[in-house]
Design a protein around this motif. Structure first.
Motif, PDB file in Angstrom:
ATOM      1  N   GLY A  91       0.258  -1.133   0.143  1.00  0.00           N
ATOM      2  CA  GLY A  91       0.102  -0.112  -0.171  1.00  0.00           C
ATOM      3  C   GLY A  91       0.717   1.642  -0.027  1.00  0.00           C
ATOM      4  O   GLY A  91       0.022   1.982  -0.026  1.00  0.00           O
ATOM      5  N   THR A  92       2.367   1.178   0.165  1.00  0.00           N
ATOM      6  CA  THR A  92       2.747   2.437  -0.336  1.00  0.00           C
ATOM      7  C   THR A  92       3.776   3.357  -1.288  1.00  0.00           C
ATOM      8  O   THR A  92       4.329   3.795  -1.796  1.00  0.00           O
ATOM      9  CB  THR A  92       4.300   1.990   1.166  1.00  0.00           C
ATOM     10  OG1 THR A  92       4.595   1.436   0.430  1.00  0.00           O
ATOM     11  CG2 THR A  92       3.422   2.668   2.118  1.00  0.00           C
ATOM     12  N   GLY A  93       3.950   1.855  -2.131  1.00  0.00           N
ATOM     13  CA  GLY A  93       4.622   1.504  -2.926  1.00  0.00           C
ATOM     14  C   GLY A  93       6.207   1.970  -2.722  1.00  0.00           C
ATOM     15  O   GLY A  93       6.974   2.267  -3.388  1.00  0.00           O
ATOM     16  N   LYS A  94       6.398   1.235  -1.519  1.00  0.00           N
ATOM     17  CA  LYS A  94       7.712   1.787  -1.136  1.00  0.00           C
ATOM     18  C   LYS A  94       8.458   0.232  -0.093  1.00  0.00           C
ATOM     19  O   LYS A  94       7.539  -0.639  -0.124  1.00  0.00           O
ATOM     20  CB  LYS A  94       8.008   2.482  -0.433  1.00  0.00           C
ATOM     21  CG  LYS A  94       7.763   4.068  -0.108  1.00  0.00           C
ATOM     22  CD  LYS A  94       7.972   5.480   0.191  1.00  0.00           C
ATOM     23  CE  LYS A  94       7.477   6.749   0.018  1.00  0.00           C
ATOM     24  NZ  LYS A  94       8.214   7.533   0.714  1.00  0.00           N
ATOM     25  N   VAL A  95       9.508   0.177  -0.063  1.00  0.00           N
ATOM     26  CA  VAL A  95       9.790  -0.745   0.620  1.00  0.00           C
ATOM     27  C   VAL A  95      10.801  -1.071   2.179  1.00  0.00           C
ATOM     28  O   VAL A  95      10.859   0.261   2.274  1.00  0.00           O
ATOM     29  CB  VAL A  95      11.235  -1.594  -0.325  1.00  0.00           C
ATOM     30  CG1 VAL A  95      10.669  -1.957  -1.686  1.00  0.00           C
ATOM     31  CG2 VAL A  95      12.076  -0.994  -0.866  1.00  0.00           C
ATOM     32  N   TYR A  96      10.801  -1.608   2.962  1.00  0.00           N
ATOM     33  CA  TYR A  96      11.950  -1.583   4.247  1.00  0.00           C
ATOM     34  C   TYR A  96      12.899  -2.412   3.302  1.00  0.00           C
ATOM     35  O   TYR A  96      12.883  -3.319   2.383  1.00  0.00           O
ATOM     36  CB  TYR A  96      11.163  -2.416   4.864  1.00  0.00           C
ATOM     37  CG  TYR A  96      10.228  -2.559   5.555  1.00  0.00           C
ATOM     38  CD1 TYR A  96       9.627  -0.760   7.036  1.00  0.00           C
ATOM     39  CD2 TYR A  96       8.994  -3.476   6.208  1.00  0.00           C
ATOM     40  CE1 TYR A  96       8.348  -0.501   7.307  1.00  0.00           C
ATOM     41  CE2 TYR A  96       7.978  -2.833   6.576  1.00  0.00           C
ATOM     42  CZ  TYR A  96       7.613  -2.041   7.602  1.00  0.00           C
ATOM     43  OH  TYR A  96       7.051  -1.063   7.972  1.00  0.00           O
TER      44      TYR A  96
END
Ligand SMILES: O=C(O)CNC(=O)[C@H](CS)NC(=O)CCC(=O)C(=O)O
Length: 271
Positions: A91-96
């Motif tokens: 849901g963020t389009g980002k990663v950890y």
């Protein structure tokens, strides 16, 4: 805890997942052949490249990297730190920016999501905005206790500038701290070794610091010098500037001796 050999792998990861996994496999095999029982890979070992390229392939990077780590641990019967690799945050389009520790049976025994993100304008003219594609972790890393290998603490790269994270690890009983990195060549030349030695000395812990080295892509130059440092702050092994390994003994009697000679952990006043 027993005496054993640990290895910090140094590699030049590029924007090519399978090429990187092949390079990592070669170096893990070299470390194991030399007797290492604990092996660490650097930050973003399976993919270093432009942020948009990393995001476009992130699902296969995550899947292939996790499979690879399990396979290597089982095949070579070695505990492996997957320094870091990206894992999509729904849901963020980002990663950890994620680091995992895998045991001999291929089981994941610890996972940490990088807390401190590298949003820095480096004075050499390069700008880093890690937060544009990475979500900051919010949990302090935990310490994994192994009967044989001791208390193992996780962290990643830029974290090394935040001593409170390592104090937390040492409060939790860490004997060995992993600091896998892709340090910039510019900051690395003045800061890398000093920061690592400080973390080892102030916590009287072993530091294992796998590293990226050389030209990874475009203008991205990394510092190298994967090292293993003892609890007195002595550099036991340094991989220099080329891909390879730093290998050294992790020795519980040395740990005990240094903690006796320099009992600073017992003199903590503020926590
Ligand atoms: O860029 C990639 O592909 C891989 N990731 C990294 O290189 C990370 C985040 S940009 N680098 C650092 O944290 C460097 C820290 C550093 O160099 C310092 O603290 O001086």
């Amino acid at each position: 805890m027993k005496s054993y050999l640990a290895a910090a792998i140094q590699m030049t990861s590029v924007p090519d997942l399978y090429k990187n996994l092949a390079q990592a496999e070669e170096l893990i095999e070299l470390a194991v052949r030399r007797g290492a029982e604990l092996v660490g890979l650097p930050e973003n070992f399976s993919f270093m490249g432009e942020e948009k390229d990393k995001l476009a392939q992130v699902e296969s990077i995550t899947r292939e990297t996790e499979q690879f780590l399990k396979k290597m641990a089982q095949r070579f019967q070695v505990t492996i730190l997957g320094g870091s690799f990206p894992v999509l945050v729904e849901g963020t389009g980002k990663v950890y920016n994620t680091s995992t520790l895998i045991d001999l049976s291929g089981l994941e025994i610890a996972r940490y999501q990088k807390v401190h993100l590298f949003d820095v304008n480096v004075p050499d003219g390069n700008t880093y905005r890690e937060s544009s594609t990475v979500v900051a972790g919010t949990q302090l890393p935990s310490v994994y206790f192994s009967e044989e290998l001791g208390g193992i603490g996780l962290s990643v790269c830029y974290d090394v500038r935040f001593p409170e994270l390592y104090r937390h690890l040492s409060n939790k009983g860490a004997d060995v701290m992993f600091i896998p990195a892709a340090f910039t060549a510019f900051t690395g030349k003045d800061h890398w070794q000093v920061l690592l030695q400080a973390r080892a000395i102030e916590n009287t812990c072993y530091v294992i610091a796998p590293a990226q080295t050389g030209t990874n892509y475009a203008r991205r130059q990394t510092h190298g010098h994967a090292v293993i440092i003892d609890p007195w702050g002595v550099i036991l092994a340094d991989a220099g500037e080329k891909p390879g390994i730093a290998i050294a003994e992790i020795n519980p009697s040395r740990l005990e001796q240094v903690r006796r000679q320099m009992p600073s952990l017992q003199h903590r006043v503020f926590g």
